[in-house]
Motif scaffolding. Structure first.
Motif, short mmCIF file in Angstrom:
data_model
loop_
_atom_site.label_atom_id
_atom_site.label_comp_id
_atom_site.label_asym_id
_atom_site.label_seq_id
_atom_site.Cartn_x
_atom_site.Cartn_y
_atom_site.Cartn_z
N VAL A 29 0.86 -1.19 0.00
CA VAL A 29 0.00 0.00 0.00
C VAL A 29 0.89 1.23 0.00
CG1 VAL A 29 -1.83 1.24 1.19
CG2 VAL A 29 -1.75 -1.25 1.36
N ASP A 30 0.62 2.18 -0.90
CA ASP A 30 1.42 3.40 -0.98
C ASP A 30 1.02 4.39 0.11
OD1 ASP A 30 2.92 2.59 -3.17
OD2 ASP A 30 1.46 3.36 -4.60
N GLY A 31 2.03 5.04 0.67
CA GLY A 31 1.85 6.04 1.71
C GLY A 31 3.23 6.51 2.16
N VAL A 32 3.28 7.54 3.01
CA VAL A 32 4.59 8.08 3.38
C VAL A 32 4.79 8.39 4.87
CG1 VAL A 32 5.14 9.07 1.12
CG2 VAL A 32 3.82 10.41 2.76
N CYS A 33 3.73 8.43 5.66
CA CYS A 33 3.93 8.93 7.02
C CYS A 33 2.99 8.27 8.04
CB CYS A 33 3.73 10.44 7.05
SG CYS A 33 2.04 10.96 6.69
N GLY A 34 3.07 8.77 9.25
CA GLY A 34 2.24 8.25 10.33
C GLY A 34 0.75 8.50 10.11
N MET A 35 0.42 9.63 9.49
CA MET A 35 -1.00 9.89 9.20
C MET A 35 -1.51 8.88 8.17
SD MET A 35 -1.67 14.03 9.32
CE MET A 35 -0.75 14.39 7.85
N ARG A 39 -4.58 6.09 8.61
CA ARG A 39 -5.67 6.05 7.64
C ARG A 39 -5.79 4.67 6.98
NH1 ARG A 39 -3.64 9.43 4.47
NH2 ARG A 39 -4.17 11.23 5.73
N ILE A 40 -4.65 4.10 6.60
CA ILE A 40 -4.62 2.79 5.94
C ILE A 40 -5.11 1.70 6.88
CG2 ILE A 40 -3.07 1.01 5.02
CD1 ILE A 40 -1.34 3.45 3.96
N GLU A 41 -4.57 1.68 8.09
CA GLU A 41 -4.96 0.64 9.06
C GLU A 41 -6.43 0.76 9.45
OE1 GLU A 41 -0.52 0.08 11.07
OE2 GLU A 41 -2.08 1.11 12.23
N THR A 42 -6.90 1.99 9.63
CA THR A 42 -8.31 2.20 9.99
C THR A 42 -9.23 1.73 8.88
OG1 THR A 42 -7.74 4.06 11.43
CG2 THR A 42 -10.03 3.93 10.68
N ALA A 43 -8.91 2.08 7.64
CA ALA A 43 -9.74 1.65 6.50
C ALA A 43 -9.78 0.13 6.40
CB ALA A 43 -9.22 2.26 5.21
N ALA A 44 -8.65 -0.50 6.60
CA ALA A 44 -8.59 -1.96 6.52
C ALA A 44 -9.43 -2.60 7.62
CB ALA A 44 -7.15 -2.44 6.59
N VAL A 45 -9.26 -2.15 8.86
CA VAL A 45 -9.95 -2.75 9.99
C VAL A 45 -11.46 -2.51 9.93
CG1 VAL A 45 -10.20 -2.67 12.52
CG2 VAL A 45 -7.94 -2.79 11.50
N CYS A 103 0.84 16.54 2.80
CA CYS A 103 2.09 15.84 3.12
C CYS A 103 1.96 14.34 2.89
CB CYS A 103 2.52 16.12 4.56
SG CYS A 103 1.73 15.12 5.82
N CYS A 104 0.74 13.85 2.74
CA CYS A 104 0.49 12.42 2.54
C CYS A 104 0.39 12.05 1.06
CB CYS A 104 -0.80 12.01 3.23
SG CYS A 104 -0.76 12.18 5.03
N GLN A 105 0.44 13.02 0.18
CA GLN A 105 0.23 12.75 -1.25
C GLN A 105 1.49 12.10 -1.84
OE1 GLN A 105 -1.50 16.30 -2.96
NE2 GLN A 105 -3.46 15.83 -1.99
#
Length: 115
Positions: A29-35, A39-45, A103-105
């Motif tokens: 999964v693409d991403g760059v930071c703690g935010m 977001r990724i973990e929340t969407a998955a769960v 900053c997440c783009q």
């Protein structure tokens, strides 16, 4: 009596293993930071059937534990793409991608360089 206990134990073990529908998988999964991580973990769960989701900022791998009788990797990928993150299987829509913080783009070189 020993035979009865042995047979009973085997039956109990068989039923226990037969009920385990949990699968483990890792997807990119693409991403760059703690935010992004949150977001990724929340969407998955929030995807029905997902029991655990842990995304690594360094490797971009999302480790999943999920109930195969309730969901699959395609559905999980769609949930993640809906909040703006590309997966191996599903690319986030431009609208979803634009909705995430600047900053997440992760598609932009500046965001990658800033982290």
């Amino acid at each position: 009596m020993k035979q009865f206990i042995t047979i009973l134990a085997l039956l109990i073990l068989n039923v226990t293993f037969a009920q385990d529908k949990n699968a483990r998988a890792t997807i990119e999964v693409d991403g760059v930071c703690g935010m992004c991580k949150k977001r990724i973990e929340t969407a998955a769960v929030k995807t029905e059937g997902v029991k655990s989701a842990v995304w690594s900022i360094q490797t971009h791998e999302l480790a999943l534990i999920y109930d195969e009788s309730k969901t699959n990797l395609e559905s999980i990928s769609e949930s993640i793409a809906a909040v703006g993150h590309d997966t191996q299987a599903v690319k986030a829509s431009d609208e979803a991608y634009q909705s995430i913080h600047g900053c997440c783009q992760y598609r932009k070189d500046e965001a990658k360089a800033g982290h």
